[in-house]
Design a protein around this motif. Sequence first.
Motif, PDB file in Angstrom:
ATOM      1  N   ALA A 293       0.429   3.332 -12.259  1.00  0.00           N
ATOM      2  CA  ALA A 293       1.442   3.536 -11.223  1.00  0.00           C
ATOM      3  C   ALA A 293       0.920   4.457 -10.131  1.00  0.00           C
ATOM      4  CB  ALA A 293       2.722   4.108 -11.830  1.00  0.00           C
ATOM      5  N   ASN A 294       0.037   5.365 -10.519  1.00  0.00           N
ATOM      6  CA  ASN A 294      -0.598   6.271  -9.563  1.00  0.00           C
ATOM      7  C   ASN A 294      -1.732   5.590  -8.803  1.00  0.00           C
ATOM      8  OD1 ASN A 294      -2.731   8.720  -9.079  1.00  0.00           O
ATOM      9  ND2 ASN A 294      -0.619   9.466  -8.982  1.00  0.00           N
ATOM     10  N   ASN A 312      -2.986  -3.503 -12.993  1.00  0.00           N
ATOM     11  CA  ASN A 312      -3.744  -3.423 -11.742  1.00  0.00           C
ATOM     12  C   ASN A 312      -5.145  -4.018 -11.876  1.00  0.00           C
ATOM     13  OD1 ASN A 312      -1.602  -2.094 -10.525  1.00  0.00           O
ATOM     14  ND2 ASN A 312      -2.435  -0.051 -10.881  1.00  0.00           N
ATOM     15  N   SER A 313      -5.702  -4.422 -10.755  1.00  0.00           N
ATOM     16  CA  SER A 313      -7.033  -5.035 -10.736  1.00  0.00           C
ATOM     17  C   SER A 313      -8.147  -4.030 -11.017  1.00  0.00           C
ATOM     18  CB  SER A 313      -7.283  -5.698  -9.372  1.00  0.00           C
ATOM     19  OG  SER A 313      -7.160  -4.732  -8.326  1.00  0.00           O
ATOM     20  N   ASN A 314      -7.883  -2.726 -10.829  1.00  0.00           N
ATOM     21  CA  ASN A 314      -8.923  -1.705 -11.064  1.00  0.00           C
ATOM     22  C   ASN A 314      -8.843  -1.121 -12.478  1.00  0.00           C
ATOM     23  OD1 ASN A 314      -6.584  -0.246 -10.709  1.00  0.00           O
ATOM     24  ND2 ASN A 314      -7.406   1.158  -9.169  1.00  0.00           N
ATOM     25  N   PHE A 315      -8.277  -1.887 -13.403  1.00  0.00           N
ATOM     26  CA  PHE A 315      -8.207  -1.549 -14.825  1.00  0.00           C
ATOM     27  C   PHE A 315      -9.302  -2.334 -15.540  1.00  0.00           C
ATOM     28  CE2 PHE A 315      -6.956  -1.857 -19.179  1.00  0.00           C
ATOM     29  CZ  PHE A 315      -6.025  -0.868 -19.473  1.00  0.00           C
ATOM     30  N   LEU A 341      -5.579   2.092  -5.800  1.00  0.00           N
ATOM     31  CA  LEU A 341      -4.766   1.087  -5.136  1.00  0.00           C
ATOM     32  C   LEU A 341      -3.624   1.730  -4.349  1.00  0.00           C
ATOM     33  CD1 LEU A 341      -4.388  -1.759  -7.804  1.00  0.00           C
ATOM     34  CD2 LEU A 341      -6.210  -1.388  -6.125  1.00  0.00           C
ATOM     35  N   ASP A 342      -3.236   1.064  -3.284  1.00  0.00           N
ATOM     36  CA  ASP A 342      -2.121   1.501  -2.450  1.00  0.00           C
ATOM     37  C   ASP A 342      -0.803   1.317  -3.197  1.00  0.00           C
ATOM     38  OD1 ASP A 342       0.049   0.303  -0.267  1.00  0.00           O
ATOM     39  OD2 ASP A 342      -1.064   2.063   0.438  1.00  0.00           O
ATOM     40  N   VAL A 343       0.162   2.211  -2.940  1.00  0.00           N
ATOM     41  CA  VAL A 343       1.419   2.206  -3.684  1.00  0.00           C
ATOM     42  C   VAL A 343       2.200   0.898  -3.525  1.00  0.00           C
ATOM     43  CG1 VAL A 343       2.768   3.332  -1.854  1.00  0.00           C
ATOM     44  CG2 VAL A 343       3.496   3.548  -4.254  1.00  0.00           C
ATOM     45  N   GLN A 348       4.314  -3.897  -6.338  1.00  0.00           N
ATOM     46  CA  GLN A 348       4.400  -5.347  -6.473  1.00  0.00           C
ATOM     47  C   GLN A 348       3.869  -5.798  -7.837  1.00  0.00           C
ATOM     48  OE1 GLN A 348       2.566  -7.554  -3.278  1.00  0.00           O
ATOM     49  NE2 GLN A 348       2.621  -9.480  -4.403  1.00  0.00           N
ATOM     50  N   ASN A 349       2.744  -5.212  -8.253  1.00  0.00           N
ATOM     51  CA  ASN A 349       2.156  -5.556  -9.552  1.00  0.00           C
ATOM     52  C   ASN A 349       3.110  -5.234 -10.702  1.00  0.00           C
ATOM     53  OD1 ASN A 349      -0.166  -6.289  -8.192  1.00  0.00           O
ATOM     54  ND2 ASN A 349      -1.301  -4.423  -8.701  1.00  0.00           N
TER      55      ASN A 349
END
Length: 373
Positions: A293-294, A312-315, A341-343, A348-349
């Motif tokens: 979420a952050n 998220n894609s950066n996981f 990632l932007d908030v 949206q994710n």
Amino acid sequence: MYRVLVFGMTENPGGVESVIMNYYRCIDKTKIQFDFLCNFHEDAAYEDELTAMGGNVFHITARSENYGKYKKELKAFFKDSQGTYDAIWVNVCSLANIDYLIMAKKYGIPRRIIHSHNSQNMDSKLRGMLHERNKKRIDKFATDFWTCSEDAAKWFYEDRLLPKVVMIRNSISVDRMAFDEEKRRNYRKKLHCDERTWVIGNVGRLHFQKNQKFCLDIFQHFLKKYPNACLVLIGQGEDETDLKMLTARYGISEKVYFAGKQTDICGWLSAFDTFLFPSKFEGLPIAALEAQANGVPMLASAKVIPQEVKINSNFVFLDLDEGAEVWSEHLSQMQKTAKRLDVSEVKQNFTEKGYNIETETVKLEKLFLKDVR
């Protein structure tokens, strides 16, 4: 007013406590109100907030502290509150103790909900045996069976009960955990870090389940390439002394910050550049959701953390068997390529995957009120 007695809050603001709080903050309190039963006498995590929102907090003696006193106080509580509650919601990581459900049935609470929050025994062998015993008879006392993940359901319930199990997602408020630039500056200042320092973080009980020892193994390799890095461990637990001794043995004590119990998790997450999460087993970890979420990039253990945690894609998932050196190499790659990632993208994710608390609370309210006419 539909009244629910909640069990599952402890003194520690951990994952289960966060799940309960996230739903309680959002639930329509003109229709549903929570009270809280705690088996300890210290203040519960978030107790001031619980009472400010209209919840009553009741404390009894712990079973492990004085069994006779615990049984007497437990019986007295349920007897004295007979007719008060429409439901009891028991949030636990094992079935080692189901006394709350037994008493709830005896004293007439019609809805008795058991909610699984873990996928493996994290306690003693004895508690593991008690879990297996109670697993066979849980449906004699519970009317509803909830879980945080499929893995948690399969460990917690016998196969015959799985068709009845309802998924309650460990949803969170993205807004409460969203990246904060000012907090980032403040917490990095506390760490004596500037923007050139790569800050790696972990949030969780200092316990073998969360595998902070492996964090230290990874970090000592990472420091060989990036001597300006810093590791922050947030949480308390029985492994704290051993972990501090290990940092001294590795000669990295000045690079590892034991932050202890913290309440402003958003601030700390904002200070991190990477979230390291090599747990040995999990139900559906709230810490991993809060970090995402952050927007912070995350490296987490494959096969033991449920796939549905990845939002998220950066996981990035990585097998624990790969070893500390390979994990360190992946951290190095993420330092160069993975970005926060932007908030708006994060929100949206979370909504698409069903982990946004605002939408999931509506579903929880309908579950509680399903039999109310």
